[in-house]
Design an enzyme around this catalytic site. Sequence first.
Site, PDB file in Angstrom:
ATOM      1  N   CYS A  64       0.814  -1.229   0.000  1.00  0.00           N
ATOM      2  CA  CYS A  64       0.000   0.000   0.000  1.00  0.00           C
ATOM      3  C   CYS A  64       0.843   1.271   0.000  1.00  0.00           C
ATOM      4  O   CYS A  64       0.322   2.362  -0.232  1.00  0.00           O
ATOM      5  CB  CYS A  64      -0.938   0.006   1.208  1.00  0.00           C
ATOM      6  SG  CYS A  64      -2.071  -1.381   1.195  1.00  0.00           S
ATOM      7  N   HIS A 119      -3.140   7.409   2.687  1.00  0.00           N
ATOM      8  CA  HIS A 119      -3.586   6.106   2.174  1.00  0.00           C
ATOM      9  C   HIS A 119      -4.924   5.770   2.828  1.00  0.00           C
ATOM     10  O   HIS A 119      -5.116   6.002   4.020  1.00  0.00           O
ATOM     11  CB  HIS A 119      -2.537   5.042   2.510  1.00  0.00           C
ATOM     12  CG  HIS A 119      -3.008   3.647   2.259  1.00  0.00           C
ATOM     13  ND1 HIS A 119      -3.576   3.267   1.065  1.00  0.00           N
ATOM     14  CD2 HIS A 119      -3.008   2.536   3.050  1.00  0.00           C
ATOM     15  CE1 HIS A 119      -3.896   1.984   1.129  1.00  0.00           C
ATOM     16  NE2 HIS A 119      -3.565   1.517   2.323  1.00  0.00           N
ATOM     17  N   ASN A 168     -10.067   0.021   0.356  1.00  0.00           N
ATOM     18  CA  ASN A 168      -8.609   0.099   0.281  1.00  0.00           C
ATOM     19  C   ASN A 168      -8.164  -0.448  -1.080  1.00  0.00           C
ATOM     20  O   ASN A 168      -8.305  -1.644  -1.339  1.00  0.00           O
ATOM     21  CB  ASN A 168      -8.009  -0.724   1.433  1.00  0.00           C
ATOM     22  CG  ASN A 168      -6.495  -0.685   1.460  1.00  0.00           C
ATOM     23  OD1 ASN A 168      -5.847  -0.224   0.518  1.00  0.00           O
ATOM     24  ND2 ASN A 168      -5.913  -1.186   2.536  1.00  0.00           N
TER      25      ASN A 168
HETATM   26  N1  COA Z   1     -18.159  -8.293  10.132  1.00  0.00           N
HETATM   27  C1  COA Z   1     -18.525  -8.539  11.404  1.00  0.00           C
HETATM   28  N2  COA Z   1     -17.658  -8.890  12.365  1.00  0.00           N
HETATM   29  C2  COA Z   1     -16.369  -8.984  12.020  1.00  0.00           C
HETATM   30  C3  COA Z   1     -15.921  -8.744  10.718  1.00  0.00           C
HETATM   31  C4  COA Z   1     -16.879  -8.396   9.759  1.00  0.00           C
HETATM   32  N3  COA Z   1     -16.541  -8.117   8.481  1.00  0.00           N
HETATM   33  N4  COA Z   1     -14.578  -8.906  10.688  1.00  0.00           N
HETATM   34  C5  COA Z   1     -14.195  -9.247  11.922  1.00  0.00           C
HETATM   35  N5  COA Z   1     -15.268  -9.294  12.736  1.00  0.00           N
HETATM   36  C6  COA Z   1     -15.329  -9.621  14.169  1.00  0.00           C
HETATM   37  C7  COA Z   1     -14.136 -10.450  14.606  1.00  0.00           C
HETATM   38  O1  COA Z   1     -14.352 -11.812  14.357  1.00  0.00           O
HETATM   39  C8  COA Z   1     -14.091 -10.130  16.081  1.00  0.00           C
HETATM   40  O2  COA Z   1     -15.081 -10.919  16.722  1.00  0.00           O
HETATM   41  P1  COA Z   1     -14.815 -11.517  18.213  1.00  0.00           P
HETATM   42  O3  COA Z   1     -14.625 -10.303  19.080  1.00  0.00           O
HETATM   43  O4  COA Z   1     -16.064 -12.263  18.474  1.00  0.00           O
HETATM   44  O5  COA Z   1     -13.596 -12.348  18.073  1.00  0.00           O
HETATM   45  C9  COA Z   1     -14.549  -8.666  16.147  1.00  0.00           C
HETATM   46  O6  COA Z   1     -15.235  -8.421  14.921  1.00  0.00           O
HETATM   47  C10 COA Z   1     -13.412  -7.684  16.316  1.00  0.00           C
HETATM   48  O7  COA Z   1     -12.393  -8.008  15.368  1.00  0.00           O
HETATM   49  P2  COA Z   1     -11.101  -7.134  15.230  1.00  0.00           P
HETATM   50  O8  COA Z   1     -10.225  -7.732  14.182  1.00  0.00           O
HETATM   51  O9  COA Z   1     -10.504  -6.893  16.589  1.00  0.00           O
HETATM   52  O10 COA Z   1     -11.743  -5.767  14.694  1.00  0.00           O
HETATM   53  P3  COA Z   1     -11.065  -4.386  14.473  1.00  0.00           P
HETATM   54  O11 COA Z   1     -11.781  -3.359  15.240  1.00  0.00           O
HETATM   55  O12 COA Z   1      -9.565  -4.446  14.631  1.00  0.00           O
HETATM   56  O13 COA Z   1     -11.356  -4.098  12.923  1.00  0.00           O
HETATM   57  C11 COA Z   1     -10.150  -4.177  10.823  1.00  0.00           C
HETATM   58  C12 COA Z   1     -10.831  -4.981  11.947  1.00  0.00           C
HETATM   59  C13 COA Z   1      -9.558  -5.154   9.837  1.00  0.00           C
HETATM   60  C14 COA Z   1     -11.198  -3.332  10.167  1.00  0.00           C
HETATM   61  C15 COA Z   1      -9.061  -3.291  11.430  1.00  0.00           C
HETATM   62  O14 COA Z   1      -8.270  -4.040  12.309  1.00  0.00           O
HETATM   63  C16 COA Z   1      -8.160  -2.662  10.418  1.00  0.00           C
HETATM   64  O15 COA Z   1      -8.574  -1.810   9.658  1.00  0.00           O
HETATM   65  N6  COA Z   1      -6.864  -3.002  10.434  1.00  0.00           N
HETATM   66  C17 COA Z   1      -5.819  -2.338   9.682  1.00  0.00           C
HETATM   67  C18 COA Z   1      -5.952  -2.410   8.227  1.00  0.00           C
HETATM   68  C19 COA Z   1      -4.819  -1.653   7.644  1.00  0.00           C
HETATM   69  O16 COA Z   1      -4.483  -0.577   8.044  1.00  0.00           O
HETATM   70  N7  COA Z   1      -4.119  -2.171   6.749  1.00  0.00           N
HETATM   71  C20 COA Z   1      -2.945  -1.411   6.390  1.00  0.00           C
HETATM   72  C21 COA Z   1      -2.399  -1.574   5.220  1.00  0.00           C
HETATM   73  S1  COA Z   1      -3.342  -2.254   3.952  1.00  0.00           S
END
Ligand code: COA
Length: 335
Positions: free
Chosen positions: A114, A253, A283
Amino acid sequence: MNKASLISIASYVPSKVLSNYDLEKIVDTSDEWITKRTGIKERHIAQNEITSDLGTKAARVAIRRSGLKESEIDAIICATLSPDHFCMPSTATKIAKNLELNPGIMAFDISAACTGFIYLLELAKSLVQSGIKKNVLIVGAEKVSSIIDYTDRSTCILFGDGAGAGVVSLSDENEIIDTHTASDGRYGELLITPAPGSLYPSSQEVLDKKLNFLKMSGNEVFKIAVQTLTKDVLEIMQKNKIASEEIDLFIPHQANLRIIEAVKQRLDFKDEQCVVTIHKYGNTSSASIPMAMNDAYEDGRLKNGSLILLDAFGGGFTWGSALLKFGGKDFKDLE
Ligand code: COA
């Protein structure tokens, strides 16, 4: 010393829209969860187009807007994590062929995930300032959907397809003031497409274990991204003695609205300084910054001479920032 300037910007977005409501029908998720956790409402998916097609369409417009002829482009570099082919030929050579650029020009791909567009700016600036090349076409092009597992709700909601391109040329004004590119390979496993490659060549096992799809430890990536980007953006502003209120546009980004908001608040940027397109495109990896720039360009916010700050973070890990004055004509003045 010679100065290098970004003299045009353009993007291409495939027509098919995949909304959060569409994804509700595919995986166990909801529009409410996706919107709250990421800010994304929809993304575009390429159907009968491949990465080089997307890149070609953005690049064609970028060359036209630069006022140059195809024959004046003497290098093309493409950043992509979803190339047409994983080994060869490069996506850059295919775009060069599609555009009928001069046979014999330098053409290659880079792999910086990215952060690709920041790396492209630094490379193009170096090539132009050193006098090695005159007009470098830079392209961020992604069919991320080709490496996404649409049964994995933690990744399939995040990514979309698209391309952005620009031309970097020698100029006396509106220079690319500074760029910073960085990496830390110790975090490689947190955001990875394990196969195909020399570690896991194509095999039935690769397919069975879905190693050919993007995998991300989202929560860990999130925390490191916020800390790293805040520090990186602060450093480039301090190094160049620029305060946040002097920046016309902050164009980060587009990975997660919460990451953008956290960096924006810590660095005191106002809403009107910040370009946000994640709700429309998700993204799009290396294409996300030039696509966001192009949106701001076409709606008149990005103008000739605008002082802009870019930042990005991605797999590798890689990250970086760029400070530049935009060198293209105002959109309303294009012929
Ligand atoms: N819909 C519903 N629930 C979801 C889900 C979805 N699409 N994806 C994950 N969950 C659930 C998980 O299973 C977890 O459930 P649990 O608590 O029962 O285990 C819960 O939601 C929380 O998951 P978590 O991964 O901690 O969520 P988060 O708040 O971190 O959000 C992302 C997830 C991926 C959106 C976030 O971590 C993110 O944006 N990360 C960085 C991405 C990024 O910057 N990439 C950089 C370069 S590309």
